[in-house]
Design an enzyme around this catalytic site. Structure first.
Site, PDB file in Angstrom:
ATOM      1  N   HIS A 185      15.439 -21.116 -28.703  1.00 40.55           N
ATOM      2  CA  HIS A 185      15.429 -19.675 -29.015  1.00 40.55           C
ATOM      3  C   HIS A 185      14.615 -18.864 -28.011  1.00 40.55           C
ATOM      4  O   HIS A 185      15.089 -17.899 -27.431  1.00 40.55           O
ATOM      5  CB  HIS A 185      14.825 -19.454 -30.409  1.00 40.55           C
ATOM      6  CG  HIS A 185      15.436 -20.246 -31.514  1.00 40.55           C
ATOM      7  ND1 HIS A 185      16.650 -19.924 -32.094  1.00 40.55           N
ATOM      8  CD2 HIS A 185      14.999 -21.357 -32.152  1.00 40.55           C
ATOM      9  CE1 HIS A 185      16.921 -20.801 -33.048  1.00 40.55           C
ATOM     10  NE2 HIS A 185      15.947 -21.679 -33.107  1.00 40.55           N
TER      11      HIS A 185
HETATM   12  O1  RIB Z   1      13.288 -18.556 -35.560  1.00 38.89           O
HETATM   13  C1  RIB Z   1      12.964 -19.110 -34.309  1.00 38.89           C
HETATM   14  C2  RIB Z   1      11.634 -18.628 -33.862  1.00 38.89           C
HETATM   15  O2  RIB Z   1      10.625 -19.032 -34.785  1.00 38.89           O
HETATM   16  C3  RIB Z   1      11.201 -19.242 -32.511  1.00 38.89           C
HETATM   17  O3  RIB Z   1      10.367 -18.348 -31.834  1.00 38.89           O
HETATM   18  C4  RIB Z   1      10.431 -20.446 -32.930  1.00 38.89           C
HETATM   19  O4  RIB Z   1       9.482 -20.852 -31.949  1.00 38.89           O
HETATM   20  C5  RIB Z   1       9.724 -19.933 -34.150  1.00 38.89           C
HETATM   21  O5  RIB Z   1       8.563 -19.226 -33.713  1.00 38.89           O
END
Ligand code: RIB
Ligand code: CA
Length: 309
Positions: free
Chosen positions: A238
């Protein structure tokens, strides 16, 4: 001229890989890292940020610790995703350096006010530090070029059916950022869940050198959760998508829309209510990622992180 960036994060497997991608991207000049509680406690996310930078040979970069809890909500963790350390999987050496004395929001303010040119903020965790920065140092906010954040979703959820973790963890902070008037880009699950790093790419990284092996071992652990919960054959990195969005703008397609944050409902806590079809008449307040060149992103990530010495 490289784009000056400041990354706020909660390492976390994908935060760690995002930091490496930022270091490996010539389009970016990483000026410093701040940490926030989220995937794990502030102590662990801070140590993890330092561990990753040191493993990449960039232990000289300043790391400033920030908020150890959300503005209002009770602190939460994502240990089921990232493990007890926050970076389970590889045998990363413990952090040698310590975080600088300054609080993250004071470090961010100083870095913004002293920069000859406006700086891009890349928040990769709950938005607590960014909300506090805007409240405590409004003058520094004027030196922010744009905010490119990983968070939210148009039509998905991960921590709940309605919400993505970073926004869900501190919805009040997210509301302040989206309503700040800053140039905000929202990189949400709609695009990050479409750009998975699979086993073949993990093996390519493993063979690329010591750092690539560490990343592959991060993916070994992180991929297990996504295989079990989502049935994914790969891992959504992500946070690295948000970094790539700054480094290589053409990778993502965005739509300028109004985004509201649900803070009242428990069922839909932290929902990013994206007015995709412009039904509310509310003025757009974010560039929402609606498309991604997934293949190009994965190739870029593997090539650049694999090429880090
Ligand atoms: O939902 C994904 C996010 O939440 C990413 O940034 C992961 O590292 C968590 O922080
Ligand atoms: Ca994160």
């Amino acid at each position: 001229m490289a784009i000056p960036v400041l990354i706020d994060c909660d390492p976390g497997h994908d935060d760690a890989i995002a930091l490496l991608l930022a270091l490996a991207s010539p389009e970016l000049e990483l000026r410093g890292v701040t940490t926030v509680a989220g995937n794990q406690t502030l102590e662990k996310t801070t140590a993890n940020a330092i561990r990753v930078l040191e493993a990449a040979g960039h232990g000289q970069l300043p790391v400033a610790a920030g908020a150890e809890r959300p503005l209002v909500r009770e602190p939460t963790r994502a240990a089921e995703v990232h493990g007890d350390s926050g970076l389970d999987g590889p045998a990363l050496p413990p952090a040698r350096a310590r975080a600088i004395e300054a609080h993250a929001i004071d470090f961010l303010a100083g870095a913004l006010l002293s920069s000859p040119q406006p700086v891009t903020l890349v928040p990769l965790g709950p938005l607590t530090n960014i909300a506090l920065l805007l409240a405590r140092h409004p003058g520094a906010a004027e030196r922010i070029e744009r905010v490119v954040l990983m968070g939210g979703a148009i039509a998905e959820g991960n921590v709940t059916p309605a919400a993505e973790f970073n926004v869900w963890a501190d919805p009040e902070a997210a509301r302040r950022v989206f309503d700040s008037g800053l140039d905000v880009t929202m990189v949400g699950l709609d695009v990050t869940h479409r750009a998975l790093v699979g086993p073949d790419h993990a093996e390519q990284l493993r063979a690329s050198g010591s750092l690539g092996r560490i990343v592959a071992e991060l993916l070994d652990f992180y991929g297990g959760f996504h295989r079990e919960v989502y049935g994914f054959a790969g891992s959504p990195i992500h946070d690295a998508v948000a970094v790539a969005c700054v480094a290589v703008p053409g990778l993502l397609e965005t739509a300028h829309r109004h985004v509201a944050i649900e803070c009242a409902s428990e069922l839909c806590r932290g929902r990013t209510v994206v007015d995709l079809w412009r039904r509310t008449g509310r003025a757009p307040n974010a560039h929402v990622a609606v498309g991604i060149d997934a293949e190009a992103f994965v190739e870029l990530l593997v090539e650049r992180v694999g090429g880090l010495a």
